[in-house]
Design an enzyme around this catalytic site. Structure first.
Site, PDB file in Angstrom:
ATOM      1  N   GLY A  19      50.183  43.076  41.350  1.00 15.93           N
ATOM      2  CA  GLY A  19      51.970  42.426  41.352  1.00 15.93           C
ATOM      3  C   GLY A  19      51.856  41.910  42.416  1.00 15.93           C
ATOM      4  N   SER A  20      51.552  41.543  43.636  1.00 15.12           N
ATOM      5  CA  SER A  20      52.114  41.457  44.167  1.00 15.12           C
ATOM      6  C   SER A  20      53.319  39.765  44.993  1.00 15.12           C
ATOM      7  CB  SER A  20      51.377  40.972  45.999  1.00 15.12           C
ATOM      8  OG  SER A  20      50.509  40.036  45.677  1.00 15.12           O
ATOM      9  N   MET A  96      44.258  38.954  34.285  1.00 14.91           N
ATOM     10  CA  MET A  96      42.796  38.753  34.291  1.00 14.91           C
ATOM     11  C   MET A  96      42.448  38.705  33.051  1.00 14.91           C
ATOM     12  SD  MET A  96      42.878  37.516  37.819  1.00 14.91           S
ATOM     13  CE  MET A  96      41.384  37.740  38.234  1.00 14.91           C
ATOM     14  N   ARG A  97      42.780  37.995  31.917  1.00 14.55           N
ATOM     15  CA  ARG A  97      42.030  37.869  30.369  1.00 14.55           C
ATOM     16  C   ARG A  97      41.943  36.112  30.375  1.00 14.55           C
ATOM     17  NH1 ARG A  97      39.770  40.874  27.280  1.00 14.55           N
ATOM     18  NH2 ARG A  97      40.855  40.043  25.965  1.00 14.55           N
ATOM     19  N   ILE A  98      41.074  36.050  29.719  1.00 13.98           N
ATOM     20  CA  ILE A  98      41.251  34.804  28.906  1.00 13.98           C
ATOM     21  C   ILE A  98      41.896  34.598  27.905  1.00 13.98           C
ATOM     22  CG2 ILE A  98      39.510  32.653  27.831  1.00 13.98           C
ATOM     23  CD1 ILE A  98      37.485  33.456  30.037  1.00 13.98           C
ATOM     24  N   ASN A 113      50.312  29.861  35.219  1.00 14.15           N
ATOM     25  CA  ASN A 113      49.275  29.989  35.668  1.00 14.15           C
ATOM     26  C   ASN A 113      49.502  29.986  37.384  1.00 14.15           C
ATOM     27  OD1 ASN A 113      47.139  31.735  36.372  1.00 14.15           O
ATOM     28  ND2 ASN A 113      45.558  30.882  36.070  1.00 14.15           N
ATOM     29  N   HIS A 115      46.184  30.657  40.709  1.00 15.87           N
ATOM     30  CA  HIS A 115      45.125  30.427  40.722  1.00 15.87           C
ATOM     31  C   HIS A 115      44.809  30.386  42.215  1.00 15.87           C
ATOM     32  CE1 HIS A 115      40.783  30.476  39.499  1.00 15.87           C
ATOM     33  NE2 HIS A 115      40.569  29.102  40.707  1.00 15.87           N
ATOM     34  N   SER A 142      47.132  26.774  43.231  1.00 21.18           N
ATOM     35  CA  SER A 142      47.814  25.787  43.111  1.00 21.18           C
ATOM     36  C   SER A 142      47.904  27.068  42.199  1.00 21.18           C
ATOM     37  CB  SER A 142      46.587  25.299  42.836  1.00 21.18           C
ATOM     38  OG  SER A 142      45.157  25.521  42.071  1.00 21.18           O
ATOM     39  N   GLU A 149      42.143  25.125  27.987  1.00 25.64           N
ATOM     40  CA  GLU A 149      41.717  24.881  29.242  1.00 25.64           C
ATOM     41  C   GLU A 149      41.131  25.646  29.925  1.00 25.64           C
ATOM     42  OE1 GLU A 149      38.860  21.770  32.069  1.00 25.64           O
ATOM     43  OE2 GLU A 149      40.700  20.936  31.099  1.00 25.64           O
ATOM     44  N   LEU A 150      40.127  26.681  31.097  1.00 20.36           N
ATOM     45  CA  LEU A 150      40.684  27.549  31.473  1.00 20.36           C
ATOM     46  C   LEU A 150      40.412  27.043  32.877  1.00 20.36           C
ATOM     47  CD1 LEU A 150      40.108  30.922  32.120  1.00 20.36           C
ATOM     48  CD2 LEU A 150      37.523  30.507  32.612  1.00 20.36           C
ATOM     49  N   ASP A 151      41.895  28.142  33.872  1.00 20.49           N
ATOM     50  CA  ASP A 151      42.199  27.170  35.403  1.00 20.49           C
ATOM     51  C   ASP A 151      42.187  25.827  35.234  1.00 20.49           C
ATOM     52  OD1 ASP A 151      41.943  29.276  35.306  1.00 20.49           O
ATOM     53  OD2 ASP A 151      40.266  29.499  35.878  1.00 20.49           O
ATOM     54  N   GLU A 180      50.517  32.218  48.315  1.00 17.81           N
ATOM     55  CA  GLU A 180      51.233  32.199  47.187  1.00 17.81           C
ATOM     56  C   GLU A 180      52.720  32.692  46.762  1.00 17.81           C
ATOM     57  OE1 GLU A 180      47.919  35.062  44.996  1.00 17.81           O
ATOM     58  OE2 GLU A 180      47.516  33.106  44.501  1.00 17.81           O
TER      59      GLU A 180
HETATM   60  C1  GAR Z   1      46.477  36.394  43.094  1.00 14.82           C
HETATM   61  O1  GAR Z   1      45.743  36.294  44.174  1.00 14.82           O
HETATM   62  C2  GAR Z   1      46.073  35.482  41.852  1.00 14.82           C
HETATM   63  O2  GAR Z   1      46.396  34.005  42.496  1.00 14.82           O
HETATM   64  C3  GAR Z   1      45.356  35.308  41.257  1.00 14.82           C
HETATM   65  O3  GAR Z   1      45.297  37.081  41.147  1.00 14.82           O
HETATM   66  C4  GAR Z   1      45.744  37.396  42.380  1.00 14.82           C
HETATM   67  C5  GAR Z   1      46.731  38.599  41.389  1.00 14.82           C
HETATM   68  O4  GAR Z   1      47.573  39.030  43.086  1.00 14.82           O
HETATM   69  N1  GAR Z   1      45.006  34.926  39.990  1.00 14.82           N
HETATM   70  C6  GAR Z   1      43.509  34.558  39.171  1.00 14.82           C
HETATM   71  O5  GAR Z   1      42.508  34.543  39.756  1.00 14.82           O
HETATM   72  C7  GAR Z   1      44.199  34.216  38.025  1.00 14.82           C
HETATM   73  N2  GAR Z   1      42.639  32.994  38.091  1.00 14.82           N
HETATM   74  P1  GAR Z   1      48.660  39.873  42.207  1.00 14.82           P
HETATM   75  O6  GAR Z   1      48.428  40.941  41.279  1.00 14.82           O
HETATM   76  O7  GAR Z   1      49.111  40.731  43.794  1.00 14.82           O
HETATM   77  O8  GAR Z   1      49.878  39.482  42.687  1.00 14.82           O
END
Ligand code: GAR
Length: 223
Positions: A19-20, A96-98, A113, A115, A142, A149-151, A180
């Protein structure tokens, strides 16, 4: 001097892990981002982001996907709980769920989202290692609108970083996280200020179509 006043945008954030990004959004709200996180949901009971939410006084709910027979029934329950908070924007922050098509379509144009790749490259998992394995000179992140469509949804804003010869996946992940934490609050601000829309499959910022906007973390410019 008069500033345009905005009602805080009601937001729900979905997480699965540390959750950063959630923390960056909480901090940005503290610094004036016109949004209000009404609730945080995690499908992972141990996600540290739940602690971050509670410490910020935000309702934090666990909906464990393992308690449901299939994706559709999990998504239906999640959707009902989210809608209870009447958000104008759903923010996926390391969720991290589809998601099923019904879920995604329900929030079309109001779900974002983030990514960790320069989409459309490296959809899916393990993006940092895949960038290293391919010998790429650059990597990035991004923010996009979510479509079925996933991502694959329309990209709003990207940030790029160089890949150094001695980088490992952890170092890349750290530097991607720094980017991010800058670009996600910025995109949420655009949405909160009514500047950002998804119009069919076209992203519009201030009414103009945007394609591959890049964030420069040295200057704070996008272009
Ligand atoms: C982040 O790097 C985000 O881009 C990625 O998970 C991480 C979560 O970090 N997301 C994916 O890979 C989605 N396909 P966080 O929990 O520290 O925010």
């Amino acid at each position: 001097m008069s500033a345009i006043a905005h009602q805080p945008l009601p937001v729900v954030v979905l997480i699965s892990g540390s959750g950063s990004n959630l923390q960056a959004i909480i901090d940005a709200i503290g610094a004036g981002l016109p949004a209000e996180i009404r609730a945080v949901f995690s499908n992972e009971p141990q996600a540290y982001g739940l602690t971050r939410a509670r410490e910020a006084g935000i309702p934090a709910e666990i909906i464990d996907h393992r308690d449901y027979a299939d994706r559709e029934s999990f998504d239906r329950v999640l959707m009902a709980r989210i809608d209870h908070y009447q958000p104008a924007l759903i923010v996926l922050a390391g969720f991290m769920r589809i998601l099923s098509e019904d879920f995604v379509n329900h929030y079309r144009g109001r779900m974002l989202n983030i990514h960790p790749s320069l989409l459309p490259r490296y959809q899916g998992l393990n993006t940092h290692q895949r960038v290293l394995d391919a010998g790429d000179a650059t990597h990035g992140v991004s923010v996009h609108f979510v479509t079925p469509e996933l991502d694959g949804g329309p990209v709003i804003l990207q940030a790029e970083i160089p890949v150094h010869a001695d980088d490992d996946a952890g170092q890349l992940a750290d530097r991607i996280h720094q980017q991010e934490h800058l670009i996600y609050p910025l995109v949420i601000r655009w949405f909160a200020e009514g500047r950002l829309q998804l119009d069919d499959d076209t992203v519009r910022l201030d009414g103009k179509p945007v394609e591959s906007l890049r964030y420069n973390s040295d200057t704070g410019d996008t272009g």
